[in-house]
Each structure stands twice: as structure tokens, then as C-alpha cells.
Design an enzyme around this catalytic site. Structure first.
Site, PDB file in Angstrom:
ATOM      1  N   CYS A 162       0.776   3.262   3.687  1.00  0.00           N
ATOM      2  CA  CYS A 162       0.847   3.486   4.766  1.00  0.00           C
ATOM      3  C   CYS A 162       2.445   3.569   5.434  1.00  0.00           C
ATOM      4  O   CYS A 162       3.285   4.324   4.888  1.00  0.00           O
ATOM      5  CB  CYS A 162      -0.274   3.074   5.765  1.00  0.00           C
ATOM      6  SG  CYS A 162      -0.343   4.151   7.120  1.00  0.00           S
ATOM      7  N   TYR A 163       2.669   2.771   6.286  1.00  0.00           N
ATOM      8  CA  TYR A 163       4.020   2.618   6.869  1.00  0.00           C
ATOM      9  C   TYR A 163       4.967   2.172   5.975  1.00  0.00           C
ATOM     10  O   TYR A 163       6.113   2.606   5.676  1.00  0.00           O
ATOM     11  CB  TYR A 163       4.016   1.687   8.192  1.00  0.00           C
ATOM     12  CG  TYR A 163       5.307   1.444   8.667  1.00  0.00           C
ATOM     13  CD1 TYR A 163       5.750   2.312   9.697  1.00  0.00           C
ATOM     14  CD2 TYR A 163       6.039   0.352   8.296  1.00  0.00           C
ATOM     15  CE1 TYR A 163       7.023   2.249  10.191  1.00  0.00           C
ATOM     16  CE2 TYR A 163       7.462   0.300   8.806  1.00  0.00           C
ATOM     17  CZ  TYR A 163       7.873   1.171   9.695  1.00  0.00           C
ATOM     18  OH  TYR A 163       9.123   1.157  10.128  1.00  0.00           O
ATOM     19  N   LYS A 207     -11.099 -18.041   2.489  1.00  0.00           N
ATOM     20  CA  LYS A 207     -12.385 -18.490   2.371  1.00  0.00           C
ATOM     21  C   LYS A 207     -13.214 -18.274   1.066  1.00  0.00           C
ATOM     22  O   LYS A 207     -14.004 -19.297   0.570  1.00  0.00           O
ATOM     23  CB  LYS A 207     -12.997 -18.157   3.545  1.00  0.00           C
ATOM     24  CG  LYS A 207     -14.367 -18.850   3.918  1.00  0.00           C
ATOM     25  CD  LYS A 207     -14.166 -20.073   4.770  1.00  0.00           C
ATOM     26  CE  LYS A 207     -15.369 -20.853   5.173  1.00  0.00           C
ATOM     27  NZ  LYS A 207     -14.994 -21.867   6.130  1.00  0.00           N
TER      28      LYS A 207
END
Ligand code: XMP
Length: 522
Positions: A85-86, A377
Site C-alpha cells: 500500500c503506502y 500471543k
């Protein structure tokens, strides 16, 4: 240390909320990754000895004033680079391609047409991806092949195998891009040539070895167990590394759910062989909580008493140490997201005892042992399973430190705790039986201790308390939605609670999302 940690994939954070998610996805591909800020210098990047760079998305437009730039020097380090994306646009700009404001903003599900290259990744030629952009790459940098297009993005993906660089305009890391993980994996393994051996077994071995080195031949450590996943896995790692030189401390504050103390005392100890001191301070906590109804005062009181109890246990452990030996290390279950959110940083902090466990003699200084500092986690759970911890511990849903104390709305006393504990045990049993454990994030069971409502049972009227069920679905507890638990399961829970817990004559379901409601009631 293995190659993985000494040669990480660096996810460069361009300010999107996606950087951590990308890092997790890289790890799901069994490749170690870390998040770094976009303004790190080329020297800092080089010093980390990265195996590849993944440039994240970000909220800016490449041409906006003050938009974070991609440091061109990074592209000259000879490291494989993948832009998202960016990051894809920043990479384009840095490599001499062009970007144009197309006026054709794409946001959300978009159809991608694949032309070739890694964009294929076992995906159909036309498939759905998640887009979120205004500007678009209009011309790929020289030497780069366009591998996919969309209606609003003529260059939706490109690659250059010689340079070992590629990028995509869409977000491969989100679930809405069903083939995204495949593309990321193809880049990492085929273009960057990385080995996918960051597996639970390797991670566990590596962490054990690292603790062994840190604590040394005769260092001693102490670890507070909460009954939760993180402290249990951290302790299990340290136990494997240094055996009986670790003392685990478990404070029973009386605010636990049914069976949780036994889980620690029996199952955890049986699985790890850890040396455990249990401090039974149930009465101390109940006395301290007497008459308190304000949630924050409850939390503070529980926190304060916890520190005191832990302190007493540490003193006991110190007493038990052979003459002249001290306990130098304190084990904590800090996870990677905490490390990233508190500004990163490696190394091991030294903490003065009174900053952490309060009231210990001033000359006692612990060095922190944080074996989970690098893990997300899900990796912690995988390592826990690898170390043989029971599923009830590694699969445990989040449970707040102040325990049932903040699930009794009103003052806490033994009788109310007993009522809530029985209702909670029934709810958990039925949710598990219905296969809901992986569907719900957690399901607080709350006793409205100061509310009474009229009921009828047999021939008599009752005047009992309501129990609230608060099943929620969530990714990270920041936002949540109420879980659509099947009616049959709700019915079973309601019938059983009202039959088996005489103090309760009504079971209600909380159907509020977060926001506006929090997950807990207090
Ligand atoms: P809320 O209620 O703020 O909860 O939506 C978000 C998550 O945090 C947990 N929680 C706590 N955990 N001490 C904890 O260790 C606390 O005081 C506490 N309060 C809330 C909650 O269970 C949920 O997972």
C-alpha cells in the site's frame, strides 16, 4: 541464537495500524519478524542485519507535505524489499516510478486481475483483495514487471526478481484478502529465499537457551503466576532452563474462578515440575475489600494487596535460599506488542524492587527475565503447547487480574463470590460443550449483587439476583461485538444456573458492542 532472530525480517512502520499485523503474518509464515519505525537510519537498519524489509501501509499520501519518506539508502543495502500500500508507493517513488492521484479512490473489497509473478500464489486470475488508497502507481520503476491490476490501480503489483524486490497496492495481511498470505509467503521464501523454520519447537529451544545464558550457572529467579497463559509459559521456559533455581509464586486472592487454583497447583506443577509457593491470602483480600463498591477503588485495593502478598512470598523464597545466595532475577510475561507499544528497545531493564514488587529491602535489585518479549500471543500459546502445558492453561481466554472482584457489581463478600463462582462455572462448562471457546474472545459472567428481582419457583415467590452473560467476539479487546451464542446454549446456561444456584432467579444477556460498552461491567 538462531539465524532467525539475528537476521529478522523488518516490518517498517509507516504509521498504519497494520504494521504489527504484518509482523504477525510474517511469523505465521514461520519466519521471524520485528517492527521498526520508518525514520530509522540506514545504519540502524543495517545493524539489525535484516533478511528482508516489508514496508507497511500508512495513512498519508506520498506527495503530501510531511509524508514519511522511504529512506533511499535502504534500497541500496542489497536487502530484499516488499512494499504494501503506502509502502508500495513510497518504494515506487524512491525507485523512480510515478504515482498519480487517479481520482478513483478504492476502498474495501476490490477485484484484482493477476498478470503473473508472485501475485499468482495459487490464486485465481481474478480474485478479491482489500484496497485502501487514493493515489495509485501509474508507472512501475524501470526494470519492474507489473504483475496485477485493478480498475483504479493500473499497477496493483510489481516485482523485479534480480533486485529481489516486489510490492502490492492492496493489503495482503488482512483476512479480506484471502490469497494475501500466499503472496507474502511467496515473496519471503521464493524471492527473498528465506527458510521457514521459526516454529514452536525451535522457538522454545531458543528461548530456553537464552534464559540459561542470561541467568547463568547459579543465578536464581522468581516468577509470579497469575493462572493466565503468559506467566505460565514464561515460567515453564525458565523452569526448563534453570530447574529448581526458579521459584514460582501464586497468590490466591480468593477472586479466582472455580478450579483455577487447582490448575496452577496441580496441572501446571505436574506439567513443568516447577517449585511453587502458594500464598493463601483470601481472607486478607476479603477484609481489604470489605464494603468497597467503587470499581477503581476495588482495583487499587486488589493491586495494593497483591503487591504485599507477593512481597511476603518473595521474602519466603529468599529465606529458603541457601546461605549466601540471593534471588537476582524476576521473570515477567511481557509480550512483543507491549514492547512495540512502549517504544521498542531491546536489552534487559534493571528494576529496583520497590518499583515493581514494592516494599522489599532497597538493596534487593532484580534483573528482569522476559522470555516472551519477542513473541505474539499466538506464538506464546504454541510454545506453551510445545512445552507440554495443559490446554486449559494455554488456551485460556483473557481474565482480568482483579478477577471476580470486578464482576460483582456491588461490594465483594464470600457469599457473593461463591454464588458468582458457581454460575460462572456452569456458563463456562456449557460454552465449552457447545464448542464456543474458540468463537468467543471471553465471556464475563457478572453478578448484579445489589439488584433483586421477583421470581417464582415451585409454589413460592423468590427474590433473587440477576446474572449477566457477556459473551464477546474481538481481535484485541479494543473493540468487541456481542457473540451470537446459539439460543439452545443460552437456554441451557439459563436453566442450569437458575436451577443449580438458588441465589439467582434470572439470567440476562448483554447485547452491547464495545464501544459504547466495555467488555467488563466495572
Ligand atoms: P474492558 O472492560 O476495558 O476490558 O473492555 C478490556 C480487556 O481488559 C480486561 N480487563 C482487565 N485486565 N486488569 C486486567 O488485568 C483489569 O483491571 C482489567 N479490566 C479489564 C478485560 O477482561 C478485557 O479482556
Amino acid at each position: 541464537m538462531s539465524d532467525q532472530v539475528t537476521k529478522p525480517v523488518l516490518v517498517v512502520d509507516f504509521g498504519a495500524q497494520y504494521a504489527q499485523l504484518i509482523a504477525r503474518r510474517v511469523r505465521e509464515a514461520n519466519i521471524y519478524s520485528e517492527v521498526v519505525p520508518h525514520d530509522a537510519s540506514a545504519e540502524e537498519i543495517k545493524a539489525k542485519n535484516p533478511a528482508a524489509l516489508v514496508l507497511s501501509g500508512g495513512p498519508s499520501s506520498v506527495y503530501e507535505d510531511g509524508a514519511p519518506k522511504l529512506n533511499r539508502e535502504w534500497l541500496e543495502l542489497g536487502i530484499p524489499v516488499f512494499g504494501i500500500c503506502y509502502g508500495f508507493q513510497a518504494m515506487t517513488e524512491a525507485l523512480g516510478g510515478t504515482i498519480a492521484a487517479t481520482g478513483d479512490r478504492e476502498y474495501g473489497r476490490t477485484q484484482l486481475s493477476v498478470v503473473g509473478g508472485i501475485a499468482h500464489a495459487h490464486a485465481p486470475e481474478s480474485h478479491e483483495v482489500w484496497m485502501s488508497h487514493g493515489d495509485a502507481v501509474s508507472k512501475a520503476p524501470e526494470g519492474f514487471t507489473v504483475t496485477a491490476t485493478t480498475k483504479g490501480a493500473p499497477v496493483a503489483a510489481f516485482e523485479n526478481l534480480d533486485k529481489r524486490m516486489a510490492g502490492v497496492q492492496y493489503h495482503p495481511e488482512v483476512n479480506h484478502s484471502p490469497y494475501g498470505q500466499g503472496v507474502l509467503e511467496k515473496f519471503l521464501t521464493e524471492i527473498a529465499g528465506l527458510k521457514a523454520d521459526w516454529t514452536a519447537a525451535n522457538i522454545a529451544d531458543e528461548l530456553v537457551e537464552k534464559v540459561r545464558t542470561q541467568v547463568g550457572e547459579d543465578g536464581r529467579a522468581i516468577c509470579g503466576l497469575s493462572g493466565g497463559v503468559d506467566s505460565a509459559v514464561a515460567a515453564a521456559i525458565v523452569q526448563r532452563a534453570i530447574g529448581d533455581r526458579l521459584t514460582c509464586v501464586f497468590v490466591d486472592h480468593g477472586l479466582l474462578r472455580q478450579g483455577e487454583r487447582e490448575q496452577v497447583e496441580k496441572d501446571f506443577v505436574a506439567a513443568t515440575g516447577a517449585k511453587l509457593i502458594t500464598v493463601d491470602d483470601r481472607k486478607v483480600f476479603l477484609d481489604a475489600l470489605d464494603g468497597i463498591t467503587d470499581p477503581e477503588t476495588k482495583r487499587k485495593t486488589i493491586g495494593r494487596e497483591f503487591i504485599r502478598s507477593f512481597e511476603r512470598a518473595v521474602a519466603q523464597a529468599l529465606d529458603g535460599a541457601p546461605e549466601g545466595e540471593t534471588v537476582d532475577f524476576l521473570v515477567q510475561g511481557t509480550l512483543y506488542p507491549d514492547v512495540v507499544e512502549s517504544g521498542g528497545g531491546s536489552g534487559t531493564a534493571n528494576i529496583k524492587s520497590h518499583h515493581n514488587v514494592g516494599g522489599l529491602p532497597d538493596d534487593v535489585e532484580f534483573t528482569l527475565v522476559e522470555p516472551l518479549r519477542l513473541l505474539f500471543k499466538d506464538e506464546v500459546r504454541a510454545v506453551g503447547r510445545e512445552l507440554g502445558l495443559p490446554e486449559e492453561i494455554v488456551g485460556r481466554q483473557p481474565f482480568p487480574g482483579p478477577g471476580l472482584g470486578i464482576r460483582i457489581i456491588g461490594a465483594v463478600n464470600e457469599e457473593r463470590l461463591d454464588t458468582l463462582r458457581r454460575a460462572d462455572a456452569i456458563a463456562r462448562e456449557e460454552m465449552t460443550a457447545a464448542g464456543m471457546d474458540k468463537v468467543v474472545w471471553q465471556c464475563p459472567v457478572v453478578l448484579l449483587a445489589d439488584v433483586r428481582s421477583v421470581g417464582v419457583q415451585g409454589d413460592g415467590r423468590t427474590y433473587g439476583h440477576p446474572i449477566v452473560l457477556r459473551p464477546v467476539s474481538s481481535e484485541d479487546a479494543m473493540t468487541a461485538d456481542w457473540t451470537r451464542v446459539p439460543y439452545e446454549t443460552l437456554e441451557k446456561i439459563s436453566t442450569r444456573i437458575t436451577n443449580e444456584v438458588p441465589e439467582v432467579n434470572r439470567v440476562v444477556l448483554d447485547v452491547t458492542s464495545k464501544p459504547p460498552g466495555t467488555i467488563e461491567w466495572e
